[in-house]
Motif scaffolding. Structure first.
Motif, PDB file in Angstrom:
ATOM      1  N   ASN A  26       0.856  -1.180   0.000  1.00 56.99           N
ATOM      2  CA  ASN A  26       0.000   0.000   0.000  1.00 56.99           C
ATOM      3  C   ASN A  26       0.891   1.228   0.000  1.00 56.99           C
ATOM      4  O   ASN A  26       1.715   1.402   0.910  1.00 56.99           O
ATOM      5  CB  ASN A  26      -0.932   0.023   1.208  1.00 56.99           C
ATOM      6  CG  ASN A  26      -1.963  -1.083   1.123  1.00 56.99           C
ATOM      7  OD1 ASN A  26      -2.572  -1.293   0.085  1.00 56.99           O
ATOM      8  ND2 ASN A  26      -2.158  -1.797   2.215  1.00 56.99           N
ATOM      9  N   ASP A  51       1.133   5.415  -0.275  1.00 55.36           N
ATOM     10  CA  ASP A  51       0.449   6.697  -0.192  1.00 55.36           C
ATOM     11  C   ASP A  51       0.951   7.609  -1.307  1.00 55.36           C
ATOM     12  O   ASP A  51       2.127   7.980  -1.326  1.00 55.36           O
ATOM     13  CB  ASP A  51       0.705   7.366   1.163  1.00 55.36           C
ATOM     14  CG  ASP A  51      -0.054   6.703   2.296  1.00 55.36           C
ATOM     15  OD1 ASP A  51      -1.032   5.992   2.019  1.00 55.36           O
ATOM     16  OD2 ASP A  51       0.342   6.893   3.460  1.00 55.36           O
ATOM     17  N   PRO A 100      -0.998  10.681  -2.460  1.00 52.86           N
ATOM     18  CA  PRO A 100      -2.113  11.616  -2.535  1.00 52.86           C
ATOM     19  C   PRO A 100      -1.918  12.636  -3.649  1.00 52.86           C
ATOM     20  O   PRO A 100      -0.825  13.138  -3.870  1.00 52.86           O
ATOM     21  CB  PRO A 100      -2.105  12.298  -1.158  1.00 52.86           C
ATOM     22  CG  PRO A 100      -0.725  12.118  -0.649  1.00 52.86           C
ATOM     23  CD  PRO A 100      -0.237  10.823  -1.224  1.00 52.86           C
ATOM     24  N   GLU A 157      -6.964   3.954  -5.405  1.00 50.11           N
ATOM     25  CA  GLU A 157      -8.230   4.465  -4.893  1.00 50.11           C
ATOM     26  C   GLU A 157      -7.953   5.428  -3.748  1.00 50.11           C
ATOM     27  O   GLU A 157      -7.206   5.096  -2.818  1.00 50.11           O
ATOM     28  CB  GLU A 157      -9.104   3.307  -4.404  1.00 50.11           C
ATOM     29  CG  GLU A 157     -10.489   3.736  -3.996  1.00 50.11           C
ATOM     30  CD  GLU A 157     -11.371   2.555  -3.590  1.00 50.11           C
ATOM     31  OE1 GLU A 157     -12.350   2.805  -2.885  1.00 50.11           O
ATOM     32  OE2 GLU A 157     -11.061   1.414  -3.963  1.00 50.11           O
ATOM     33  N   ASN A 158      -8.540   6.617  -3.828  1.00 50.66           N
ATOM     34  CA  ASN A 158      -8.424   7.635  -2.779  1.00 50.66           C
ATOM     35  C   ASN A 158      -6.975   7.939  -2.396  1.00 50.66           C
ATOM     36  O   ASN A 158      -6.653   8.060  -1.216  1.00 50.66           O
ATOM     37  CB  ASN A 158      -9.225   7.228  -1.533  1.00 50.66           C
ATOM     38  CG  ASN A 158     -10.707   7.141  -1.801  1.00 50.66           C
ATOM     39  OD1 ASN A 158     -11.244   7.891  -2.614  1.00 50.66           O
ATOM     40  ND2 ASN A 158     -11.367   6.215  -1.139  1.00 50.66           N
ATOM     41  N   GLY A 159      -6.096   8.054  -3.378  1.00 48.64           N
ATOM     42  CA  GLY A 159      -4.708   8.408  -3.104  1.00 48.64           C
ATOM     43  C   GLY A 159      -3.848   7.290  -2.558  1.00 48.64           C
ATOM     44  O   GLY A 159      -2.741   7.533  -2.095  1.00 48.64           O
ATOM     45  N   VAL A 160      -4.351   6.055  -2.609  1.00 44.00           N
ATOM     46  CA  VAL A 160      -3.572   4.905  -2.148  1.00 44.00           C
ATOM     47  C   VAL A 160      -3.452   3.908  -3.292  1.00 44.00           C
ATOM     48  O   VAL A 160      -4.454   3.440  -3.836  1.00 44.00           O
ATOM     49  CB  VAL A 160      -4.218   4.224  -0.923  1.00 44.00           C
ATOM     50  CG1 VAL A 160      -3.415   3.004  -0.502  1.00 44.00           C
ATOM     51  CG2 VAL A 160      -4.325   5.203   0.239  1.00 44.00           C
ATOM     52  N   LYS A 194      -2.458  10.974 -10.159  1.00 45.76           N
ATOM     53  CA  LYS A 194      -3.334  10.165 -11.002  1.00 45.76           C
ATOM     54  C   LYS A 194      -2.608   8.871 -11.326  1.00 45.76           C
ATOM     55  O   LYS A 194      -1.379   8.795 -11.253  1.00 45.76           O
ATOM     56  CB  LYS A 194      -3.649  10.916 -12.293  1.00 45.76           C
ATOM     57  CG  LYS A 194      -4.349  12.230 -12.063  1.00 45.76           C
ATOM     58  CD  LYS A 194      -4.518  12.961 -13.382  1.00 45.76           C
ATOM     59  CE  LYS A 194      -4.994  14.370 -13.111  1.00 45.76           C
ATOM     60  NZ  LYS A 194      -4.252  15.367 -13.841  1.00 45.76           N
ATOM     61  N   LYS A 195      -3.375   7.863 -11.735  1.00 46.83           N
ATOM     62  CA  LYS A 195      -2.733   6.576 -12.030  1.00 46.83           C
ATOM     63  C   LYS A 195      -1.744   6.688 -13.183  1.00 46.83           C
ATOM     64  O   LYS A 195      -0.791   5.924 -13.266  1.00 46.83           O
ATOM     65  CB  LYS A 195      -3.781   5.490 -12.283  1.00 46.83           C
ATOM     66  CG  LYS A 195      -4.593   5.663 -13.534  1.00 46.83           C
ATOM     67  CD  LYS A 195      -5.574   4.521 -13.665  1.00 46.83           C
ATOM     68  CE  LYS A 195      -6.329   4.599 -14.981  1.00 46.83           C
ATOM     69  NZ  LYS A 195      -7.216   3.467 -15.148  1.00 46.83           N
TER      70      LYS A 195
END
Length: 177
Positions: free
Chosen positions: A84, A86, A88, A152-155, A91-92
């Protein structure tokens, strides 16, 4: 060169720090490797001041922050290794996940610097910008051809499935006699 039991470089460094010839204070600092002092100011001699650093380090503290800010958790479950990350505000398309030969997982990306307008007045800049790169050697039981990634959501979550551990087959042997 040693002069009067003191290294000339140490004394010169002390005198540069004090902004004037240091006399006895710089002699003490040079001979002990400690601090040189005037009546109200203390100067600390840094023995690593002229130590050459590797050129692999980023050139600015801002880039160093960006490299260090890619925080990653690596968890192993019975089925997979989960990473995982981080990221934030990214974009992908700004993040890349690769598996290299030899079982190396590489996660990299770049956070762009915000555009500065001529009339803008910045009061504080705390968010880092620049490139980040993290590499991990995966264990032998990783299924490298089945790595998946989702954001998803910056992770960013990278899932590396594991091969099932085959339990050794035990065969009972009859004892004759």
């Amino acid at each position: 060169m040693v002069v009067g039991g003191l290294r000339r470089e140490s004394r010169a460094r002390c005198e540069r720090a004090m902004g004037r010839p240091g006399g006895v204070a710089c002699e003490a600092a040079a001979s002990s490797g400690a601090a040189a002092a005037t009546s109200s100011t203390h100067y600390v001699w840094d023995p690593f001041q002229d130590f050459p650093l590797s050129t692999n380090f980023p050139s600015s503290a801002r880039e160093t922050t960006a490299v260090a800010n890619a925080r990653i958790d690596w968890k192993e479950t019975p089925e997979a290794h989960l990473f995982n990350v981080d990221v934030p505000g990214l974009k992908k398309e700004e993040v890349k996940v690769e598996v290299e030969d030899g079982g190396i997982l590489q996660i990299s990306g770049e956070r762009s610097k915000e555009q500065e307008e001529k009339n803008d007045k910045w009061h504080r800049i705390e968010r880092s910008s620049g490139k980040f790169l993290r590499r991990f050697r995966l264990p032998e039981n990783a299924k490298l051809e089945q790595v998946k990634a989702a954001m998803e959501n910056g992770v960013l979550t990278v899932t590396v499935p594991k091969e099932e551990v085959k339990k050794p087959e035990v065969k009972a042997i009859d004892i004759s006699g």
